[in-house]
Design an enzyme around this catalytic site. Sequence first.
Site, mmCIF file in Angstrom:
data_model
loop_
_atom_site.group_PDB
_atom_site.id
_atom_site.type_symbol
_atom_site.label_atom_id
_atom_site.label_comp_id
_atom_site.label_asym_id
_atom_site.label_seq_id
_atom_site.Cartn_x
_atom_site.Cartn_y
_atom_site.Cartn_z
ATOM 1 N N TYR A 78 -3.696 -31.715 9.391
ATOM 2 C CA TYR A 78 -4.479 -30.485 9.406
ATOM 3 C C TYR A 78 -5.192 -29.950 8.206
ATOM 4 O O TYR A 78 -6.773 -29.872 8.432
ATOM 5 C CB TYR A 78 -3.389 -29.357 9.401
ATOM 6 N N PRO A 91 -4.200 -24.397 19.472
ATOM 7 C CA PRO A 91 -3.994 -24.208 20.859
ATOM 8 C C PRO A 91 -3.623 -22.804 21.185
ATOM 9 O O PRO A 91 -3.859 -21.922 20.507
ATOM 10 C CB PRO A 91 -2.647 -25.100 20.879
ATOM 11 N N HIS A 318 -2.241 -23.948 14.023
ATOM 12 C CA HIS A 318 -1.353 -24.990 14.356
ATOM 13 C C HIS A 318 -0.565 -25.352 13.124
ATOM 14 O O HIS A 318 0.447 -25.912 13.010
ATOM 15 C CB HIS A 318 -1.972 -26.025 14.966
ATOM 16 N N SER A 547 0.567 -33.671 25.421
ATOM 17 C CA SER A 547 1.605 -33.053 25.087
ATOM 18 C C SER A 547 2.400 -32.223 26.277
ATOM 19 O O SER A 547 1.591 -31.507 26.967
ATOM 20 C CB SER A 547 1.281 -31.842 23.874
#
Length: 663
Positions: A78, A91, A318, A547
């Site tokens: 990240y 997301p 996230h 996912s």
Amino acid sequence: LSVHALPKVPLPPLKQTLDMYLKSMEHLVGKEQFSKTKTIVEKFGARGGAGETLQKKLLERREMTTNWIYDYWLQDMYLTNRVALPVNSNPAMVFPKQAFRDRKDALRFAAHLVTGVLEYKSLIDTQALAVDYARGQLAGTPLCMRQYSRMFTYYRRPGHTADTQIESPAAAAASEPEHIIVACKNQFFVLDIVSNLKRLNEMDILSQLEKIVSMAERSQDSLPPFGLFTSDGRKEWAQARDELIKDPTNRASLALMESCVCVVCLDEPTKLEPSDTNRALLLLHGGGRDMNGGNRWYDKSMQYVVGMDGVCGVLCEHSPFEGIVMVQSSEYLNAKINVSEMCSCVVLIRTRSPSKMARSLSVTDLSPPRRLPWKSNPHIQALLSGSSDRLQRLVANLDMDGYNFKFYGKEFIKKQRMSPDAYIQVALQLAFYRCNGRLVSTYESASIRRFQEGRVDNIRSATPEALAFVKSMTDEKPALSDSERMKRLRDAIKAQTDYTIAAITGMAIDNHLLGLREMAKELKMEQPDIFSDETYRASNQFILSTSQVSTVMEMFCCYGPVVPNGYGACYNPQANHIVFCVSSFRESTETCSAVFTKALEQGLLEIRDLLEHLKKSCCHSSVLSDQIEVDTALTGAPLLSAILAVVLDSPVWSCAYYLCNHV
């Protein structure tokens, strides 16, 4: 459950990781390249080699830290990633479509939502939230709850080379949160949620939201849509922030943004059809500058969206936590909203004036919400224009397909004694192979919350066994029997399940290889060849990023691809259907989301047909066997008559099976 009551993340044996690495990549690269890679890996893992030195240092790091991989992983996944947060990183969870009667109804929903958020945060702060336990593979293990404490306290501040996570100091010390930020018409407002040491009740919050909407409608007071800055690449946003903070007014506004509990985005209606695809797009990027793209602040960990047209959900930064945290909180909030709406119906029946009742219940003397002020200049305006243009390109580039596979769901898969997740992963491989004629490095997130401060590792779903199966359903189909295809399917699902178990128990390869690479940097060691090898680069280009985000309620998760020529594929298996959200970029000539979902549907139906055909064949075989047992006393012509009587009513293959094995 104390973090320290859980075991530390294990460090896998070096040889085991290197062997798994070679196995996972051999069928994904050319023979010549793999031969080169194998030599490099063997040198790295040799006695006295670089790998041995780095492994020893990682073992020492494991002893000295709570989680040996966490900081390395957070930076790599990240904080050093320079791409824009919307689509690429953040997301979204799309809530059930709401049918608001009017604006007041939407604001009432928003007030329910905020009240639920504050209650949920209170559960976290008082450590009253029930401990999560593992589901699926190795179910029943208690999981680390540390991620929940970051939900409402973390903020991602942009940096030129790496971002920084800011934890709100007030939240760490105060028993109650202090303020939320409400976005409305691209303007940002401070809503204090504690007054006179008491938390605002739901009717107070509704009253404040109504005031904010009225303030936002005064166009003469409108300020530039500074939320667009947060939609830009991290380097570009960091440069713009440097300009903003030269003014003390902007510094103060940014400080309030960084310390808020969450952002609530009151979106304007868009007139788009509220399909799953459109709702997903609106949650991820707001529809761009001409819709609600500026009505966001993407750096904040939790952003709740309430559209006046009923498009609602939550958008997450996230880096502080994984998807399960978003799911659990969303389930809680939607359950509370459903109960609140039922209660509201009862209240409306009993009184003709709900708005007057709302005011009478409020006993708090509320100070009005405050518009966040910003100071601009021509240079800042030019930077904002650039951010706006780049968001528009991102919006135009994203190709999303929200698809509901209605033919069957996880109950059918369970009846086959197969893992639904492994089954769907194999189907995704089949879809990709059908579209591209090859398999590629695939990412499926695997929770390692069984361990202290555990986040995720990667399940590499593009296994050799998956390749053998997808070929049996495509290139090699004419030459193989159904029973051989079935064997390959079970082999592929077993390989996927085995890798899943390895990943969730800390024995996967991605975190380990990352740790070895980062330790070499830390020691200022010359980069080992294994990390500059073309195979390693290919292994980290996740063209298929997947996912499973399962929910109890009818919600679904969505996100974008992680590489320009890739797919993002999120799925939510329900009892009798499966919700998919597939994304890609239009600029890539190698991808098309609609084509992929069509191939996915075809593959899922073909796998079902294979299973059902073999099941029927087994039933025929069982009937045949039962009849033969009855007729074992027959001899000569009577036996032949019995055989023919059964054969004439059986498939040809069953006849052959019988004649070979019984006669």
